[in-house]
Design a protein around this motif. Sequence first.
Motif, PDB file in Angstrom:
ATOM      1  N   VAL A  95      11.255  10.936  -4.797  1.00 29.67           N
ATOM      2  CA  VAL A  95      12.368  11.113  -3.868  1.00 29.67           C
ATOM      3  C   VAL A  95      11.904  11.805  -2.583  1.00 29.67           C
ATOM      4  N   HIS A  96      11.127  12.866  -2.718  1.00 34.46           N
ATOM      5  CA  HIS A  96      10.643  13.614  -1.549  1.00 34.46           C
ATOM      6  C   HIS A  96       9.862  12.698  -0.615  1.00 34.46           C
ATOM      7  N   THR A  97       8.913  11.964  -1.172  1.00 34.64           N
ATOM      8  CA  THR A  97       8.082  11.067  -0.361  1.00 34.64           C
ATOM      9  C   THR A  97       8.911   9.947   0.245  1.00 34.64           C
ATOM     10  N   CYS A  98       9.885   9.432  -0.517  1.00 32.19           N
ATOM     11  CA  CYS A  98      10.733   8.336  -0.043  1.00 32.19           C
ATOM     12  C   CYS A  98      11.569   8.769   1.152  1.00 32.19           C
ATOM     13  N   VAL A  99      12.172   9.952   1.082  1.00 29.67           N
ATOM     14  CA  VAL A  99      12.999  10.448   2.182  1.00 29.67           C
ATOM     15  C   VAL A  99      12.150  10.652   3.436  1.00 29.67           C
ATOM     16  N   VAL A 100      10.972  11.256   3.279  1.00 31.99           N
ATOM     17  CA  VAL A 100      10.080  11.448   4.422  1.00 31.99           C
ATOM     18  C   VAL A 100       9.716  10.099   5.037  1.00 31.99           C
ATOM     19  N   TRP A 101       9.424   9.113   4.199  1.00 29.23           N
ATOM     20  CA  TRP A 101       9.053   7.778   4.680  1.00 29.23           C
ATOM     21  C   TRP A 101      10.214   7.133   5.450  1.00 29.23           C
ATOM     22  N   MET A 102      11.446   7.291   4.935  1.00 30.65           N
ATOM     23  CA  MET A 102      12.605   6.720   5.623  1.00 30.65           C
ATOM     24  C   MET A 102      12.740   7.304   7.032  1.00 30.65           C
TER      25      MET A 102
ATOM     26  N   GLU B  41       0.817  -1.210   0.000  1.00 28.20           N
ATOM     27  CA  GLU B  41       0.000   0.000   0.000  1.00 28.20           C
ATOM     28  C   GLU B  41       0.850   1.259   0.000  1.00 28.20           C
ATOM     29  N   ASP B  42       2.025   1.183   0.641  1.00 27.69           N
ATOM     30  CA  ASP B  42       2.898   2.341   0.660  1.00 27.69           C
ATOM     31  C   ASP B  42       3.986   2.237  -0.399  1.00 27.69           C
ATOM     32  N   GLY B  43       3.754   1.424  -1.429  1.00 25.65           N
ATOM     33  CA  GLY B  43       4.749   1.240  -2.476  1.00 25.65           C
ATOM     34  C   GLY B  43       5.015   2.490  -3.286  1.00 25.65           C
ATOM     35  N   ASP B  44       4.066   3.447  -3.287  1.00 24.10           N
ATOM     36  CA  ASP B  44       4.258   4.680  -4.046  1.00 24.10           C
ATOM     37  C   ASP B  44       5.394   5.522  -3.503  1.00 24.10           C
ATOM     38  N   VAL B  45       5.831   5.247  -2.281  1.00 29.18           N
ATOM     39  CA  VAL B  45       6.931   6.041  -1.731  1.00 29.18           C
ATOM     40  C   VAL B  45       8.211   5.816  -2.509  1.00 29.18           C
ATOM     41  N   PHE B  46       8.280   4.746  -3.278  1.00 32.27           N
ATOM     42  CA  PHE B  46       9.488   4.448  -4.035  1.00 32.27           C
ATOM     43  C   PHE B  46       9.425   4.994  -5.459  1.00 32.27           C
ATOM     44  N   ARG B  47       8.490   5.891  -5.720  1.00 28.97           N
ATOM     45  CA  ARG B  47       8.401   6.532  -7.025  1.00 28.97           C
ATOM     46  C   ARG B  47       8.777   8.011  -6.965  1.00 28.97           C
TER      47      ARG B  47
END
Length: 377
Positions: A276-283, A268-274
Amino acid sequence: MELRVKCAVCAVAMCLVLRAGSGMEHKFRYYTDNSGLSSNTIQCLYQDDKGYVWVGTADGLDRFHCYDFTNYRSDYRRRNTLENNCIYSLCGEGFPNGDRIWVGTSDGVYIFDSKDESFVHLPILGSDGRERRNLLVYSLAADVAGNMWIGTLGDGLYRYSLKSGTFEHYNAAKYPEAFSSDVIVKILLDHDNNIWVASGGGSLLSRYNPENNRFSTFRVEDTLTREPISRISTMCQDSFGDIWIAGYACELYKFELSRLTFTCNRPEDGDVFRDVHTCVVWMYERMAYGGRQYPGFFTLHSIGFMREEKDDGKRRMHQVWQHILDVLCSVMKQDTKIREDAFTEQLTVEQFAQVLFSQILSALLRQDYDPTAVLEI
């Protein structure tokens, strides 16, 4: 400082995979080195025909039967024992002797004979007839034709004939159409007795053709969207005959052999890997969550991890580090918000990923889970 950085690397990796519970109740029995395991670092599992569960650890091989463990480690006082305790892969020898188990270590292959509980080292010979030393054997498989397949971390694939005692060597230089690199991450024998090979660093999946000693190659990408896998991590086959392939960026591809089609599945949270901004926040959110839920756990686990054999510890930490960098690179390459000319020979995607990762490590050491500074970059 070096130890703190290495601990932080492991902690980042652990934080990235933490998920909140789904509410379902599962019952597990937890085993550690206090229960009889040689090490808490588990690297592979195998169940033999007798029902024994074999556990390959970073500090020895263990056999579990119902309630307790039997440990097998190197012992200079005894003959026919393991000479290397770092176990990466296990496989039963299906032909001609089912009582033998092949053990892949960070220094080649050892063959365990359950009849007398002895180990014999197998010299792996290259095309020039010389023994290949210091090979990390990452994957093993046995086929029905009497061959053992040996996948290494950096020296390609070997096929060993149990009948003739000879080796055949396959690598990216000789078979560029079949292998992305000489890192073989997984070898799989399917229900139809085909050998499948996944190499690291790319999206190629290869099937061995014994008729011509070549490979048929498939690119792992969604048949409809053409979305490629980031990097193959591992794979297995289900009872319906489909092969499931895991990627490093939280992708799971279903390969339907009957139709030769790939379907990409993401959490469901796979979109975070599309993005960069969202991915960094998720990390950063994952790191904060890990710090709250398991205070001190990551640091203590990492220190214990680094107490293992020095060279192997460094190698595993490098793999963890490279995994996170690969994910960051994959996200940046897929982010449509990044200009096509943003990266040049002077500043590559890989170099920028190093900058982001150094900032993440620094934040983890400071226990500062505010991503604002990184997002400003």
